[in-house]
Design a protein around this motif. Structure first.
Motif, short mmCIF file in Angstrom:
data_model
loop_
_atom_site.label_atom_id
_atom_site.label_comp_id
_atom_site.label_asym_id
_atom_site.label_seq_id
_atom_site.Cartn_x
_atom_site.Cartn_y
_atom_site.Cartn_z
N ALA B 82 -3.23 2.10 -3.08
CA ALA B 82 -3.12 2.95 -1.89
C ALA B 82 -3.10 2.07 -0.65
O ALA B 82 -3.91 1.17 -0.51
N VAL B 83 -2.13 2.33 0.21
CA VAL B 83 -2.08 1.63 1.50
C VAL B 83 -2.26 2.69 2.58
O VAL B 83 -1.57 3.71 2.56
N VAL B 86 -2.62 6.24 1.09
CA VAL B 86 -1.58 6.93 0.33
C VAL B 86 -1.06 5.98 -0.75
O VAL B 86 -0.81 4.81 -0.46
N HIS B 87 -0.88 6.49 -1.97
CA HIS B 87 -0.38 5.62 -3.03
C HIS B 87 1.00 5.11 -2.64
O HIS B 87 1.82 5.84 -2.13
N ASP B 88 1.23 3.84 -2.91
CA ASP B 88 2.43 3.18 -2.39
C ASP B 88 3.11 2.41 -3.52
O ASP B 88 2.52 1.48 -4.06
N ASP C 262 7.64 9.80 0.19
CA ASP C 262 6.28 9.50 0.66
C ASP C 262 6.11 8.04 1.06
O ASP C 262 5.04 7.64 1.47
N GLN C 263 7.18 7.24 0.97
CA GLN C 263 7.08 5.86 1.45
C GLN C 263 7.30 5.77 2.97
O GLN C 263 7.27 4.67 3.51
N ASN C 265 5.85 7.89 5.58
CA ASN C 265 5.03 8.85 6.34
C ASN C 265 4.60 8.26 7.68
O ASN C 265 4.95 7.14 8.03
N GLN C 298 -3.63 -6.01 5.54
CA GLN C 298 -3.71 -4.71 4.86
C GLN C 298 -3.55 -4.81 3.36
O GLN C 298 -4.29 -4.21 2.60
N THR C 299 -2.52 -5.52 2.92
CA THR C 299 -2.14 -5.42 1.52
C THR C 299 -2.72 -6.53 0.66
O THR C 299 -2.85 -6.35 -0.53
N LYS C 330 -12.31 -0.17 2.75
CA LYS C 330 -11.03 -0.67 3.21
C LYS C 330 -10.62 -0.08 4.56
O LYS C 330 -10.27 -0.79 5.50
N PHE C 331 -10.68 1.24 4.62
CA PHE C 331 -10.27 1.95 5.82
C PHE C 331 -11.13 1.60 7.01
O PHE C 331 -10.65 1.41 8.10
#
Lengths: 305, 400, 397
Positions: B82-83, B86-88, C262-263, C265, C298-299, C330-331
């Motif tokens: 999730a990023v 939201v799952h990515d 959904d990629q 949003n 982030q990733t 994380k958030f």
């Protein structure tokens, strides 16, 4: 055309729009005074639901309480939640926005989203990642209005929203503090010269906006019976849209925008297809702004580039 | 110039940071060979209710395996796909590549969402590493007639992706048959959450229900994040259906729709897939949950003694009921553990062992994997909420 | 007309004889960036973990996106909260043209350009309704498009694959070499495209059009009275901005092999904006750094933090570190990180010199945190002293 059905949907639209409207008021007030899109506002609203839940649990409220005790518990819950959220609003403004005031226009936008993410994560840590049930303490019988039926909770939602809007109008237009807020929004420098404490006035704006969001949080908790830490994001986005639709900075406009979006959503669900609701809301917004670039009730802003 | 130096130094630090996990890694703790099971699930933000209980199932299987001893020490290598909550798919692809790069990882449990699988399966397929999903039900991931050959282009014959959950094209039709035959519904309204799983099961329900001769009055999708369903339920009530079918999971609307049905006076049966057959649904829908139907693509877990042990162990460790896919994740991890014990920590051998799995006894029943990697477990149980509990009602074996 | 002129100015077309000397002259101020570029060229040779190289390639996609958004937000000063819409359009364009979905299998390289052009056209189309709007009204309309575009891709299942998206998208082939799922060739392709884009963006910034953007950003009315056509100037900003997202989209989905609604949003739009602001609006090298740093933070950083802390704990024999789990935080870490960075460097990590002009100018209207008179005094004098006054503004015919 089935007018009974239309009327029934109108009731749904008004109760949905009332919630958007109350959240939109906070957006529009903050924007009016410091021109900041406060993306964290939606999360303040959700946090309100969580605080309300905690308060109700502390009070041991349940659906089996006597009416008087119930009313008392509710009153305490509203008061506690509104105060806590108001204080939260002040804290957010003090630490995330004030240091950036006047520095860079987009920096506070990013801190706003940073605050939003932080609140969401804190709520998740507090009550877990899943939706949390909210005690159903207000019974929800139905009343007939001719061929239409309306639930008691819908009436509560609509009624309390109207009360809050009226109170806000009185506050903004009839009190000294409200006058200070309006003056600051119009021209902060002149306001400062007239002896208004700008910092206090802005903090007060955040306080009032967050109090309203907190109250909306209690109401939706009671109405939907469920709270979830990420709910605030979409609610905030829609409420912001409502604020812009009505003419950002204008409290009457925000309320109007909220009701209008509620109306568009339910009518899309009824006559077009529920999956198009978001598209419909934003399409109307874009159309309105093309013809009225400052929103429905917004005034032409003075040039300020 | 100072600016440039600062830029360069920041980038250099960034480069270092990037290299750390590549060169670092956990040093061997003991004499036993450390074998890692890679896990890729959405763990943060709004996806946490999906990923966290599922991951707990994996952890439980690893705990048990390590307690039992043996020449291997099992470890989990968890990745969050999730990023920003939201799952990515892109993040899933990267995670899987990182897992593949770690030579100690023998197999992967995951992912959770079907569209993430569409990005990760091509990669694991090319690498020849086994990937077992607890929850992806989209038929397009395995079945050639749904386009799965596009997903496993590299080695179409060497199946490396397996799943322990039956696909939507089984569950949807069984739900439709149950509604038509047992509940005698002739006109239905359908809502789905517009996610791969929810839309998939709802579409299959619609197809089968029409095939039976029933009428589908309306089929709407729910915008993401909707909380207020009064309007759409008012509309559905005006259509006067015999039943409302929901495709999706509790948190995307399954619970709140059920809860708000009485608010608009909608008193018809409510049916959904395994996405709502969970305690979460009972909590969200409250008293309104009573009488709801749900299909689950497995035999009745409560009647299997092994499952009882799992449920007890899960509650003891995590102090809550298992999630909808905890047991599946437990089984997925267990299969990899058993494979390692049988043929050693070799990716190719583990894959071959899993591909030839026959009559595997597990806490979710005895099953094999078919030629596409799907479970042969085609029994679908129907549950109903009675006295605030999901009770097993009947089961149907699926045949086309 | 203006578009054509801008394109010509990108191409540059200096005469051959002067080319060599001009190249050295032009490169000289960019020594340090070129050095950094060299480091990045070597990166896949050092790190053989495909996941990390893939992350770097995705970071490069975001660098392209940030470069594009920087044109809209940084150069022209138009706040765009829905940039992901163009990313989606570019992505779907390539997915439609090269996948089993429509049975079309057009070659990647020409489609890369087509995707960018189509995204650019949509940039102008969706930009058109916003022309009369100012400031945050414009922001909300772009946000609206950012919500509408993915929802349309989601709802028109018949034509777009709906929530399932499009799978099996063709991967690029270069002179018979198949890119496959190996991230390294994508990484180098992206580096190449970023290099070209940086040159293009820098030339664009210094062109007549670029100066017109700056003028519009600084003072719309003054710009208009100088003869700048606001409509074309703004539309071209949207269009050029979207153009780069088309590149990014086509490369992104070709590498991933799948596209779904959904990629794209709101958080994607927001992330790109955060990259631009974090790096320093208007500063080309700043936004590149901003995109790289934020993406990796982030990733990779947040995702692997738990693992690192466990490794560190095991190495140092600190059981506390091995038990920490950062996934749940994380958030919070991301949010707090954003707040801290913005408080420390409100103008971004590497602010553009020219942007100081507007920052200080804004002070005259924003409310200062402290003593009014003092700050107001600074504000009054600052723009004249620090802002580089725009040179010869071109007159639009």
């Amino acid at each position: 055309m089935n007018w009974v059905l239309f009327g029934q949907q109108l009731i749904n639209g008004v109760s949905l729009g009332a919630i958007y409207a109350v959240i939109a008021l906070g957006y529009t007030m903050v924007y009016g005074i410091i021109e900041l899109i406060n993306f964290a506002h939606g999360d303040v609203y959700t946090a309100g639901s969580f605080v309300a839940l905690a308060t109700l649990v502390l009070l041991g409220a349940s659906g089996h309480m006597a009416a008087a005790a119930l009313a008392f518990a509710l009153a305490v819950t509203f008061a506690v939640t509104m105060l806590v959220m108001g204080a939260t609003g002040i804290v957010i403004e003090r630490f995330a926005y004030r240091p950036l005031r006047g520095k860079q226009r987009l920096a506070p936008l990013l801190t706003a989203i940073g605050v939003s993410f932080s609140i969401e994560n804190l709520l998740q840590l507090w009550m877990g990642p899943s939706p949390v049930p909210f005690p159903q303490i207000v019974p929800n019988p139905f009343f007939s209005l001719g061929p239409l039926t309306v639930g008691q909770m819908q009436l509560v939602v609509i009624g309390s929203s109207l009360v809050m809007m009226a109170a806000l109008q009185l506050f903004v237009h009839r009190t000294r503090l409200g006058k200070a807020m309006r003056a600051t929004a119009q021209d902060w420098m002149a306001a400062e010269i007239m002896g208004i404490d700008i910092n206090k006035t802005i903090a007060l704006t955040f306080f009032v906006g967050s109090v309203l969001a907190g109250a909306a949080g209690v109401i939706t908790g009671l109405f939907y019976g469920n709270i979830w830490f990420i709910n605030g994001f979409r609610a905030g986005l829609i409420a912001f849209t409502a604020a812009v639709l009505g003419g950002i900075g204008n409290t009457t406009g925000a309320a109007l925008g909220g009701f209008l979006i509620g109306f568009i959503e339910v009518m899309t669900a009824q006559y077009v297809g529920f999956q198009w609701a978001t598209v419909a809301v934003f399409s109307v917004l874009i159309l309105v702004l093309i013809f009225r670039p400052t929103g429905l009730l917004g005034q032409q802003l003075p040039e300020r580039t | 110039m100072r600016r440039a130096v600062a830029l360069a130094s920041i980038l250099a630090v960034l480069g270092l940071v990037l290299l750390v996990p590549g060169t670092g890694g956990v040093p061997a703790v003991s004499a036993a060979t450390v074998v890692k099971i890679g896990v890729d699930l959405p763990m943060s933000g709004g996806e946490a209710p999906n990923g966290v209980p599922t991951n707990n199932g994996v952890l439980l299987a690893i705990d048990e395996a390590n307690k039992a001893g043996g020449p291997y020490t099992f470890q989990e290598e968890l990745k969050d796909d999730a990023v920003n909550g939201v799952h990515d798919p892109a993040q899933g692809a990267k995670n899987v590549q990182e897992l593949i790069a770690d030579r100690a990882v023998v197999g992967i449990v995951g992912n959770f969402n079907s569209n993430v699988g569409k990005a990760t399966i091509p990669i694991t397929n090319a690498a020849g590493i086994v990937q077992i999903s607890p929850s992806q039900t989209n038929p397009g991931l395995t079945k050639p007639e749904f386009g799965a050959l596009d997903v496993r282009k590299a080695h179409p014959d060497q199946i490396n992706y397996f799943r322990v959950c039956p696909t939507d094209d089984l569950q949807g039709p069984v739900a439709a048959d149950f509604a038509y035959q047992n509940l005698r519904a002739r006109k239905v309204a359908i809502l789905d959450d517009q996610e791969t799983y929810g839309k998939g099961i709802a579409d299959e329900f619609e197809k089968q229900f029409k095939k039976r001769g029933g009428t589908v009055l309306s089929h709407d999708g729910i915008p993401k994040g909707t909380q207020d369903f009064h309007a759409i339920l008012t509309k559905i009530k005006s259509e006067n259906p015999d039943l409302l079918f929901f495709g999706g999971v509790t948190t995307t609307g399954g619970g709140l729709i059920r809860k708000q049905m009485p608010d608009v006076g909608l008193k018809i049966p409510y049916e959904g897939g395994d996405g709502i057959v969970e305690d979460e649904f009972l909590k969200v829908a409250g008293d309104a949950a009573e009488g709801s139907y749900g299909t689950v693509a497995s035999v009745n877990a409560e009647k299997l003694p092994a499952a009882q042990g799992f449920i007890k162990a899960y509650k003891a460790k995590y102090n809550q009921d298992p999630g909808a896919y905890s047991a599946n994740a437990y089984v997925a991890a267990k299969i990899i553990i058993d494979a390692v014990r049988a043929v050693g920590p070799d990716r190719a051998k583990v894959r071959a062992w899993v591909a030839n799995l026959k009559n595997y006894k597990s806490i979710i029943g005895t099953f094999s994997f078919d030629k596409n990697g799907d479970t042969t477990n085609k029994v679908i149980s129907v549950y109903q909420v009675k006295n605030h509990k999901w009770e097993w009602l009947t089961q149907r074996s699926f045949e086309l | 007309m203006a578009a054509w002129r801008a394109l010509r100015s990108i191409a540059g077309a200096p005469s051959r004889a002067r080319l060599g000397g001009r190249v050295v002259q032009r490169i000289a101020p960019y020594r340090s960036p070129l050095l950094v570029l060299l480091l990045f060229l070597l990166y896949p040779l050092v790190d053989h973990n495909a996941g990390h190289v893939n992350a770097a390639a995705d970071a490069a996609v975001y660098v392209l996106l940030a470069l594009g958004l920087n044109i809209v937000v940084g150069f022209a000063g138009l706040l765009d909260l829905g940039y992901a819409a163009f990313f989606a359009i570019g992505s779907y364009t390539y997915a439609f043209a090269a996948s089993p979905f429509y049975g079309l299998h057009l070659p990647f390289w020409p489609m890369l350009l087509v995707a960018a052009i189509i995204a650019g056209v949509f940039g102008a189309l969706l930009g058109a309704p916003t022309l009369r709007l100012r400031g945050d009204y414009l922001a909300i309309v772009t946000l609206g498009f950012g919500e509408i575009v993915p929802t349309v891709f989601l709802n028109l299942q018949k034509y777009t694959g709906g929530t399932n998206g499009i799978v099996g998208i063709d991967q690029p082939v270069l002179f018979g070499y198949h890119f496959g799922f190996n991230p390294v060739p994508y990484y180098y392709t992206l580096l190449g495209i970023i290099m070209l884009s940086v040159v293009a963006v820098l030339r664009l910034r210094d062109s007549r059009l670029g100066r017109a953007w700056l003028a519009v950003r600084e003072d719309e009315i003054a710009a208009a009275s100088m003869g700048i056509n606001l409509t074309t100037t703004k539309l071209l900003a949207f269009s050029f901005g979207a153009f780069f997202s088309g590149f990014a989209g086509a490369l992104y989905v070709a590498k991933l092999g799948i596209v779904s609604p959904d990629q794209f949003n709101f958080t994607v739009s927001f992330t790109i904006l955060a990259m631009v602001v974090l790096g320093g609006m208007g500063s080309v090298f700043g936004v590149i750094a901003g995109a790289g740093i934020l993406y990796e933070f982030q990733t990779l950083f947040l995702t692997d933090l738990t693992q690192w802390s466990h490794s560190l704990g095991a190495a140092l024999h600190l059981p506390l570190l091995t038990r920490l789990n950062f996934v749940n935080l994380k958030f919070l870490l991301y949010g707090l990180g954003l707040i801290a960075l913005m408080l420390l460097r409100p103008e971004g990590l590497f602010p553009e010199r020219r942007i100081k002009a507007i920052i200080t100018e804004r002070v005259s209207e924003e409310i200062p945190p402290g003593d009014v008179t003092e700050v107001a005094g600074v504000a009054g004098s600052a723009p004249a002293a620090e802002g580089t006054p725009p040179r010869e503004y071109a007159r639009e015919e």
